[in-house]
Design a protein around this motif. Structure first.
Motif, short mmCIF file in Angstrom:
data_model
loop_
_atom_site.label_atom_id
_atom_site.label_comp_id
_atom_site.label_asym_id
_atom_site.label_seq_id
_atom_site.Cartn_x
_atom_site.Cartn_y
_atom_site.Cartn_z
N ARG A 504 0.88 -0.99 -0.01
CA ARG A 504 -0.11 0.04 -0.10
C ARG A 504 1.10 1.27 -0.26
O ARG A 504 2.06 1.17 0.33
N TYR A 505 0.19 2.16 -0.15
CA TYR A 505 1.05 3.70 -0.40
C TYR A 505 0.60 4.17 1.05
O TYR A 505 -0.46 4.16 1.70
N MET A 506 1.46 4.92 1.51
CA MET A 506 1.59 5.81 2.94
C MET A 506 0.68 6.80 2.89
O MET A 506 0.53 7.67 1.59
N TYR A 507 -0.11 7.40 3.65
CA TYR A 507 -1.02 8.29 3.91
C TYR A 507 -0.13 9.73 3.62
O TYR A 507 1.15 9.57 4.03
N PRO A 508 -0.57 10.72 3.16
CA PRO A 508 0.25 12.23 3.15
C PRO A 508 0.67 12.45 4.62
O PRO A 508 0.02 11.93 5.49
N VAL A 509 1.73 13.29 4.79
CA VAL A 509 2.08 13.55 5.94
C VAL A 509 0.88 14.30 6.83
O VAL A 509 0.22 15.26 6.08
N PRO A 510 0.65 13.71 7.98
CA PRO A 510 -0.49 14.39 8.53
C PRO A 510 -0.45 15.68 9.09
O PRO A 510 0.48 16.26 9.39
N ASN A 511 -1.67 16.50 8.75
CA ASN A 511 -1.79 17.75 9.02
C ASN A 511 -2.09 17.67 10.52
O ASN A 511 -2.78 16.78 11.35
N GLY A 528 -4.02 -3.39 9.14
CA GLY A 528 -3.57 -4.76 9.78
C GLY A 528 -2.23 -4.69 9.74
O GLY A 528 -1.54 -4.58 8.84
N ALA A 529 -1.82 -5.04 11.21
CA ALA A 529 -0.18 -4.95 11.30
C ALA A 529 0.34 -6.26 10.63
O ALA A 529 -0.38 -7.30 10.75
N THR A 530 1.57 -6.31 10.29
CA THR A 530 2.27 -7.36 9.64
C THR A 530 3.60 -7.59 10.28
O THR A 530 4.19 -6.68 10.91
N ASN A 531 3.99 -8.82 10.15
CA ASN A 531 5.61 -8.95 10.61
C ASN A 531 6.75 -8.11 10.06
O ASN A 531 7.60 -7.92 10.44
N TYR A 532 6.22 -7.43 8.79
CA TYR A 532 7.21 -6.57 8.35
C TYR A 532 7.33 -5.20 8.68
O TYR A 532 8.14 -4.57 8.20
N ILE A 533 6.62 -4.81 9.56
CA ILE A 533 6.48 -3.74 10.16
C ILE A 533 7.24 -3.51 11.42
O ILE A 533 7.09 -4.27 12.51
N TYR A 543 3.78 -1.91 4.50
CA TYR A 543 3.73 -3.18 4.54
C TYR A 543 2.29 -3.74 5.68
O TYR A 543 2.30 -4.75 6.00
N ALA A 544 1.68 -2.48 5.74
CA ALA A 544 0.35 -2.90 6.47
C ALA A 544 -0.67 -3.26 5.43
O ALA A 544 -0.74 -2.78 4.59
N LYS A 545 -1.70 -4.13 6.03
CA LYS A 545 -2.61 -4.61 5.05
C LYS A 545 -3.87 -3.91 5.25
O LYS A 545 -4.53 -3.63 6.39
N MET A 546 -4.50 -3.54 4.13
CA MET A 546 -5.85 -2.67 4.16
C MET A 546 -6.87 -3.81 4.17
O MET A 546 -6.55 -5.09 3.84
N TRP A 547 -7.89 -3.49 4.46
CA TRP A 547 -9.23 -4.30 4.65
C TRP A 547 -9.27 -5.29 3.47
O TRP A 547 -9.76 -6.60 3.50
N VAL A 548 -9.21 -4.72 2.08
CA VAL A 548 -9.34 -5.58 1.06
C VAL A 548 -8.38 -7.02 0.98
O VAL A 548 -8.89 -7.94 0.31
#
Length: 557
Positions: A504-511, A528-533, A543-548
């Motif tokens: 996945r892409y990371m969100y923009p830098v948070p406001n 979803g957390a994964t072993n790669y984080i 490397y976080a898993k989104m819902w889909v």
């Protein structure tokens, strides 16, 4: 990011004119200088052209997805960490929401004027762009987005399932509108740079996108059903009126007249020819192994070729099947490790020093870091302002046929004849690449054990491998790999987080506004957390898993 007001329509008008030549203003609108009176035709040109550029940039110029799918690698230290190591950082989504803000104007004016063609086009484009956003990031601002005028500056991030439902709903509504057009429902043909105001083609486009998303959500069938989205019904309805040839493709060419409307690799945007990006070795090797005619449409031969049959350097004029000629120096091979192929890709994830000197052997000549002559360059067309074989693809007929093939194989979408669709998909890709501009025996290619559908032990893997090849420099192969795990690509030795590729892409830098952070943190928490984080790092991570893909075991556990 903040969701500020609508982009200046004067700027939209100007950009549209730069991208695709404008007509006499009186032909379209009486007072284009007044925002209230600006024609949707002008805005539509802007929306379509910028959406095309955004898709193109993600695959070709953004290079993250192209690198993940091993279409390319970087041979020098410029951006190599992002490309070769998957060192992805925050990614802005301003471009997409800018497109959506302007597209909303088209829809609202279409409703006001009771123009069903404008409404259908706007709903199709809204579904396309929001679908892309959730594909890239996961949960995104959706139901409350685009409402800055009414005071909503920090919209919530809707759950991904809800966004996908919205995408499917918009597309179905678009098809309904486009099925009921009357003579009064018209757009300016020159402003609609995609389909010239042809409502039937727009309807096929919307249905083809329905197929894409019905299959993308296949592993979430039960969850979507709970949201009143029946994926099989959606798929069956859409398949009856989707793309049937390459002439239907949602595809645009760069005009190549100014920097704004030219491909990024051309001289108008790149004064120094871009040789930084090299074709990836797994991709090149697969094309070579299949004797695939698309290879020489996309990639050039090496300038210096190691060869076991020459005893001294010999310059050879090499001509490919399309009549393009190259001067190649054949060099006596001195080591067993030399890659003696005429086309050589750069291995995945090499350390920079190795990438720069890959395949040089004992040649002590100092070459420019980007111009190692023992590695192939991308075809010259990728260093032009425009080229007939470098389109901005939103969805193609080839992709639709691959979707139908996979659905028929799965057996639960109502589609049949998996092999027939698979074969049509490959042929369509070759036709789009101009293979049949010369005499070519497609049946001989298809009959190869490594290509033929019936010869495959794992037929889904076979379909996805050919879809990967056909998606050269596209982005759908990444989403397909994420869903299926095919093709079975491996990360290189310098990958930041081990053997896996990012998902996945990371969100923009948070406001830092508290309201924004509340919504942002809620979205991150649902990932979803994964072993790669690494321990202690945020789940806003590549490397976080989104819902889909949560709970699917794909593309990796």
């Amino acid at each position: 990011m903040t969701f500020t007001g609508i982009k200046s329509l004067a700027s939209v008008f100007l950009t549209g004119c730069l991208l695709f030549s404008c007509q006499d203003l009186t032909q379209i609108d009486k007072n284009p200088n007044s925002p209230e009176a600006v024609s949707s035709n002008y805005i539509m040109t802007y929306v379509l052209s910028n959406t095309g550029k955004a898709f193109f940039s993600l695959g070709r110029d953004g290079s993250k997805i192209g690198a993940a799918m091993q279409y390319m690698q970087a041979g020098t230290n410029e951006g190599a960490a992002v490309i070769n190591q998957y060192a992805w950082t925050q990614e802005s989504w301003d471009t997409y929401y800018d497109i959506l803000r302007n597209n909303q104007l088209i829809y609202e004016k279409g409703v006001k004027e009771n123009n069903r063609l404008f409404q259908g086009i706007a709903l199709t484009m809204r579904a396309l762009v929001y679908g892309l956003l959730t594909d890239l990031y996961g949960n995104i601002p959706y139901s409350q987005a685009l409402n800055a005028a009414s005071g909503t500056f920090f919209p919530k991030y809707d759950e991904q399932s809800a966004v996908y439902k919205g995408v499917m709903t918009d597309l179905k509504q678009a098809v309904t509108l486009l099925n009921s057009l009357e003579a009064k429902d018209a757009v300016n043909a020159t402003s609609d740079i995609l389909y010239k105001g042809d409502g039937a083609k727009w309807r096929k486009f919307a249905n083809s996108l329905r197929l894409r998303y019905a299959l993308r959500l296949a592993d979430k069938r039960a969850e979507m059903s709970a949201l009143d989205v029946n994926l099989q019904t959606e798929f069956t309805e859409a398949a009856a009126d989707a793309f049937t040839s390459n002439a239907d493709d949602a595809s645009m060419l760069f005009p190549g007249i100014s920097a704004d409307n030219s491909a990024a690799g051309g001289p108008l945007n790149s004064p120094n020819p871009n040789y930084l990006l090299k074709p990836g070795k797994p991709f090149v090797d697969k094309l070579i192994a299949l004797n695939d005619p698309r290879l020489s449409r996309w990639i050039q031969p090496v300038l210096r070729k190691w060869d076991t049959k020459v005893t001294k350097e010999t310059t050879v004029a090499v001509k490919n099947m399309y009549g393009e000629s190259y001067s190649v120096v054949y060099v006596p091979a001195t080591t067993a490790s030399a890659d003696t192929s005429l086309y050589v890709g750069l291995p995945i994830g090499l350390p920079i020093t190795q990438a720069i000197s890959y395949n040089k052997g004992n040649d002590a000549t100092a070459y420019n870091n980007e111009r190692n002559p023992y590695i192939s360059f991308l075809h010259e067309r990728y260093r032009k302002n425009t080229d007939a074989y470098v389109p901005m693809n939103l969805i193609t007929y080839s992709e639709v046929e691959f979707i139908l093939a996979e659905a028929a194989l799965a057996g639960n979408f109502g589609a049949t004849d998996a092999e027939g669709h698979y074969k049509k998909a490959i042929r369509a890709s070759m036709e789009k690449a101009g293979v049949f501009t010369v005499s070519y025996d497609f049946e001989k290619y298809y009959a190869q054990t490594a290509v033929a559908y019936t010869a495959a032990a794992n037929k889904q893997e076979r379909i996805m491998e050919q879809k990967w090849l056909s998606s050269w420099f596209g982005i759908q192969s990444w989403f397909d790999w994420r869903r299926t795990g095919y093709p079975a690509l491996k990360a290189g030795e310098v990958a930041q987080y081990g053997k896996a590729l990012p998902v996945r892409y990371m969100y923009p830098v948070p406001n830092q506004d508290p309201s924004y952070l509340t919504n942002y943190n809620a979205a991150v928490e649902r990932l979803g957390a994964t072993n790669y984080i690494p321990a202690g790092q945020s789940k806003d991570h590549p490397y976080a898993k989104m819902w889909v893909i949560q709970g699917t075991g794909k593309p990796w556990n």
